[in-house]
Motif scaffolding. Structure first.
Motif, short mmCIF file in Angstrom:
data_model
loop_
_atom_site.label_atom_id
_atom_site.label_comp_id
_atom_site.label_asym_id
_atom_site.label_seq_id
_atom_site.Cartn_x
_atom_site.Cartn_y
_atom_site.Cartn_z
N ALA A 9 18.94 28.76 45.69
CA ALA A 9 17.37 29.31 45.59
C ALA A 9 16.58 29.36 44.71
N ASP A 10 15.48 30.02 45.14
CA ASP A 10 14.08 30.25 44.24
C ASP A 10 14.96 30.95 42.66
N ASP A 11 15.74 31.70 42.90
CA ASP A 11 16.32 32.96 41.70
C ASP A 11 17.70 32.83 41.63
N VAL A 12 18.34 31.74 42.03
CA VAL A 12 19.94 31.48 42.05
C VAL A 12 20.40 29.76 42.10
N THR A 13 20.50 29.97 40.68
CA THR A 13 21.55 28.97 39.63
C THR A 13 22.38 28.62 39.57
N LEU A 14 23.30 27.11 39.48
CA LEU A 14 24.81 26.93 39.81
C LEU A 14 24.66 25.89 38.86
N ARG A 15 25.52 26.33 37.78
CA ARG A 15 25.96 25.16 35.62
C ARG A 15 26.60 25.56 35.55
N LEU A 16 26.84 24.49 35.01
CA LEU A 16 27.87 24.49 33.62
C LEU A 16 28.25 26.40 32.90
N ASP A 106 27.72 44.60 41.94
CA ASP A 106 26.61 44.38 42.98
C ASP A 106 25.46 43.08 43.85
N ARG A 107 26.00 41.94 43.60
CA ARG A 107 25.83 41.63 43.71
C ARG A 107 26.45 40.28 45.06
N GLN A 108 27.52 40.98 46.15
CA GLN A 108 27.87 40.90 47.35
C GLN A 108 27.34 40.18 48.30
N GLY A 109 27.90 40.36 49.02
CA GLY A 109 26.75 40.90 51.03
C GLY A 109 25.76 39.74 50.64
N ARG A 110 24.92 38.91 50.30
CA ARG A 110 24.10 38.39 49.77
C ARG A 110 23.60 36.27 50.16
N GLY A 111 25.10 36.50 50.48
CA GLY A 111 25.22 34.79 50.76
C GLY A 111 25.81 34.60 49.70
N LEU A 112 25.97 34.88 48.07
CA LEU A 112 25.86 34.07 47.43
C LEU A 112 27.10 33.02 47.01
N ALA A 113 28.35 33.84 48.05
CA ALA A 113 29.45 33.33 47.80
C ALA A 113 30.16 31.87 48.49
N THR A 114 29.34 32.19 49.75
CA THR A 114 28.75 30.56 50.50
C THR A 114 28.24 29.76 50.04
N ALA A 115 27.09 30.42 49.73
CA ALA A 115 25.73 29.00 49.32
C ALA A 115 26.73 28.33 48.62
N GLY A 116 27.24 29.13 47.08
CA GLY A 116 27.88 28.40 45.87
C GLY A 116 28.89 27.56 46.82
N VAL A 117 29.65 27.73 46.98
CA VAL A 117 31.58 26.72 47.92
C VAL A 117 30.55 26.17 48.13
N GLU A 118 29.87 26.01 49.35
CA GLU A 118 28.85 24.91 49.62
C GLU A 118 28.66 23.79 48.85
N ARG A 119 28.23 24.11 47.78
CA ARG A 119 27.29 23.96 46.61
C ARG A 119 28.75 22.75 46.21
N VAL A 120 29.36 23.42 45.69
CA VAL A 120 30.56 23.05 44.48
C VAL A 120 31.60 22.04 45.62
N CYS A 121 31.41 22.47 46.82
CA CYS A 121 32.74 21.12 48.16
C CYS A 121 30.86 19.57 47.57
N ARG A 122 30.08 19.76 47.54
CA ARG A 122 28.95 18.89 47.30
C ARG A 122 29.66 18.05 46.20
N ILE A 123 29.45 18.72 45.08
CA ILE A 123 29.59 17.91 43.46
C ILE A 123 30.98 17.80 43.64
N ALA A 124 31.94 18.31 44.08
CA ALA A 124 33.03 17.62 43.88
C ALA A 124 33.48 16.48 44.63
N LYS A 150 33.66 29.17 56.83
CA LYS A 150 32.18 29.01 56.92
C LYS A 150 31.74 27.33 56.13
N ASN A 151 33.36 27.33 55.66
CA ASN A 151 32.13 26.13 54.45
C ASN A 151 33.46 25.09 54.87
N GLY A 152 34.09 24.94 56.23
CA GLY A 152 34.56 23.63 56.42
C GLY A 152 36.57 23.65 56.29
#
Length: 188
Positions: A9-16, A106-124, A150-152
């Motif tokens: 998202a605009d303010d959310v990045t997944l990185r090494l 303090d970041r739970q409940g914002r969909g970050l885990a769901t979005a992160g798992v989705e992207r990690v699956c794609r990276i995998a 939610k991520n299959g």
């Protein structure tokens, strides 16, 4: 493996993860220590120090370089908000890994885990060339089970006394997601 930063998202990045993240990671581990005690194995006091995190991150970088681990950090609003790890990466005909993750309280409940798992699956699938991911949760961790569903991810069983967490051997629900059925001998 060539894992580049991914914008979720605009303010959310997944990185090494990298050793330079040790101070920020130590701080967030201290902030979340009490909550994490219910879902993570025992951690010695040194785990919550900058040096302890630096040593852990250096070991993770070595494992990443060897192709056995993918350590990712979720950064939101310029601050570490969680982590996702593909561990036990096995290629060849198995092409599988275990997925683990956490999101700061303090970041739970914002969909970050769901979005992160989705992207990690794609990276995998696309960057690591994996066929399958597995994950486990404590039986009472319904929020994490919803993220996986939610991520299959599909439940594949229950493992009695699977991990020693919070002073006891805890039962866990096991999940898997098949990422594709491509020939493992094809170039990845």
């Amino acid at each position: 493996m060539d894992i580049r930063p991914e914008q979720l998202a605009d303010d959310v990045t997944l990185r090494l993860a990298e050793p330079a993240d040790a101070p920020a990671l130590a701080a967030i581990q201290v902030e979340n220590r009490d909550r994490m005690r219910a879902t993570e194995p025992y951690r010695p006091d040194s785990f919550y120090t900058v040096e302890g995190q630096r040593e852990r991150l250096e070991a993770q970088v070595r494992e990443y370089t060897a192709g056995r681990l993918v350590p990712l950090l979720l950064v939101s609003d310029g601050r570490i908000a969680g982590a996702f790890t593909l561990s036990g990466v096995v290629l060849g005909p198995f092409r599988s890994a275990s997925l683990g993750y956490w999101i700061a309280t303090d970041r739970q409940g914002r969909g970050l885990a769901t979005a992160g798992v989705e992207r990690v699956c794609r990276i995998a699938r696309e960057r690591v060339g994996l066929h399958r991911l597995e994950a486990s949760t404590r039986l009472d961790n319904l929020a994490s089970q919803r993220v996986l569903a939610k991520n299959g991810f599909e439940p594949i069983g229950m493992a009695p006394r699977y991990l020693h967490i919070d002073g006891e051997w805890r039962d866990h629900r096991l999940f898997q997601r098949i990422l594709h059925d491509d020939d493992p001998n094809a170039a990845h």
